[in-house]
Design an enzyme around this catalytic site. Structure first.
Site, short mmCIF file in Angstrom:
data_model
loop_
_atom_site.label_atom_id
_atom_site.label_comp_id
_atom_site.label_asym_id
_atom_site.label_seq_id
_atom_site.Cartn_x
_atom_site.Cartn_y
_atom_site.Cartn_z
N ALA A 54 1.03 -1.12 -0.02
CA ALA A 54 0.07 -0.01 -0.05
C ALA A 54 0.75 1.36 -0.04
O ALA A 54 1.86 1.27 0.51
CB ALA A 54 -0.98 0.04 1.22
N ALA B 288 0.39 3.60 1.88
CA ALA B 288 0.71 3.97 3.37
C ALA B 288 1.68 3.13 4.19
O ALA B 288 1.93 3.43 5.27
CB ALA B 288 -0.80 3.88 3.80
N TYR B 289 2.26 2.21 3.50
CA TYR B 289 3.41 1.48 3.85
C TYR B 289 4.61 2.06 3.67
O TYR B 289 5.33 1.10 3.42
CB TYR B 289 3.23 0.06 3.41
CG TYR B 289 1.90 -0.69 3.84
CD1 TYR B 289 0.91 -0.19 4.57
CD2 TYR B 289 1.80 -2.12 3.29
CE1 TYR B 289 0.02 -1.00 4.88
CE2 TYR B 289 0.56 -2.99 3.47
CZ TYR B 289 -0.44 -2.23 4.41
OH TYR B 289 -1.49 -2.92 4.57
N GLY B 290 4.86 3.19 3.98
CA GLY B 290 6.17 3.87 3.81
C GLY B 290 6.68 3.44 2.41
O GLY B 290 6.12 3.71 1.38
N SER C 37 7.45 0.78 1.04
CA SER C 37 7.16 -0.64 0.61
C SER C 37 7.09 -0.85 -0.63
O SER C 37 7.62 -1.64 -1.37
CB SER C 37 5.60 -1.21 1.30
OG SER C 37 5.55 -2.47 0.82
#
Length: 277
Positions: free
Chosen positions: A66, A68-70, A72
């Site tokens: 995602a 929102a996973y930094g 990733s």
């Protein structure tokens, strides 16, 4: 070596075939603002490369990421070069994470921008599955522009399926009415979203499970909490895959062995659990 290859199963009617465990990748991109029982350092590229190889050897084919996973998505892109056909890639839209804080945007413009950015970061020309990262106000999110935009992106061939990662029963049911898949919380501590699983089963919709082990917290309880946790998760035949967010090779091996034993005992054949008629 135990493998989940023989237990791959359809994700509802999406046309996607997924392993019963999927690898969540928040821990390769972000260690701020996460709800795990203990802190951790982000793994190196080599450690992530080895983890992906291990996951593949153990029969996993689903990767969950995602924006929102930094970092990733940015990290996965180069590491998945020449492996794209071997993975079912799931990303999300709606939530962004900057400077330790989350913010949300469910507009058509941001949704399209987010998907195109994920494609660039992951170095692919399509995503298998895109989920809406809800802020918890599920019905209002679904009334926004995000779902129609994802439907359009699906028609354009940029995504193969879409769905919703929410926090309410009403949101999950509405999301499955109009989409392909829901990601639900379903664990020993939290089972309120069972009606969403039941609806998915009767309407051939996909179900992914998040927080199957309560973000690691149930691993601190009971005699064999991992086994008990996964027994509950896979007791419902609507479940396509449970996402586990480990970066520890030993935990990954243990989880795969546990789930394989449960599915074997349950009599799962040809990768599909028997569904009641």
């Amino acid at each position: 070596m135990t493998s989940l290859q023989q237990y791959h199963r359809p994700l509802g009617s999406t046309g996607l075939t997924v392993s019963p465990l999927g690898l969540g990748t928040v821990k390769i991109g972000r260690n701020q603002g996460v709800k795990y029982p203990s802190g951790f350092e982000l793994p190196t590229d080599q450690q992530v490369r080895e983890l992906l190889a291990q996951a593949r050897d153990l029969g996993l084919n689903l990767l969950d990421t995602a924006p929102a996973y930094g970092l990733s998505e940015q990290r996965l892109g180069p590491l998945l070069q020449d492996q794209r056909q071997e993975w079912v890639l799931c990303s999300k839209v709606g939530e962004e994470f900057d400077n330790g804080e989350s913010w949300f945007d469910f507009s058509a413009r941001h949704t399209r921008h987010s998907v195109q950015r994920s494609l660039q970061r992951l170095r692919t020309d399509y995503l298998d599955l895109v989920l809406v990262h809800s802020n918890g106000d599920d019905l209002n999110v679904l009334a926004d522009e995000v779902y129609p935009t994802l439907q359009q992106l699906k028609q354009e061939g940029l995504i193969r399926a879409f769905g919703f990662s929410g926090k309410t029963v009403a949101g999950g049911l509405q999301a499955l009415e109009d989409g392909d898949c829901a990601m639900v919380t379903w664990n020993l501590r939290e089972q309120t979203e069972r009606p969403v699983l039941d609806f998915a089963l009767s309407h051939d919709k996909g179900i992914l499970v998040k927080k199957a082990l309560a973000s690691g917290h149930i691993c601190l309880e009971g005699e064999d909490p991992v086994r008990s946790g996964f027994e509950l998760v896979f007791s419902h035949p609507a479940v396509g895959s449970a996402i586990i967010g480990t970066i520890t090779p030993a935990h990954l091996t243990q989880n795969v062995a546990t789930v394989a034993a449960i599915l074997e005992q349950a009599g799962t054949h040809d990768g599909v659990q028997a569904r009641p008629s």
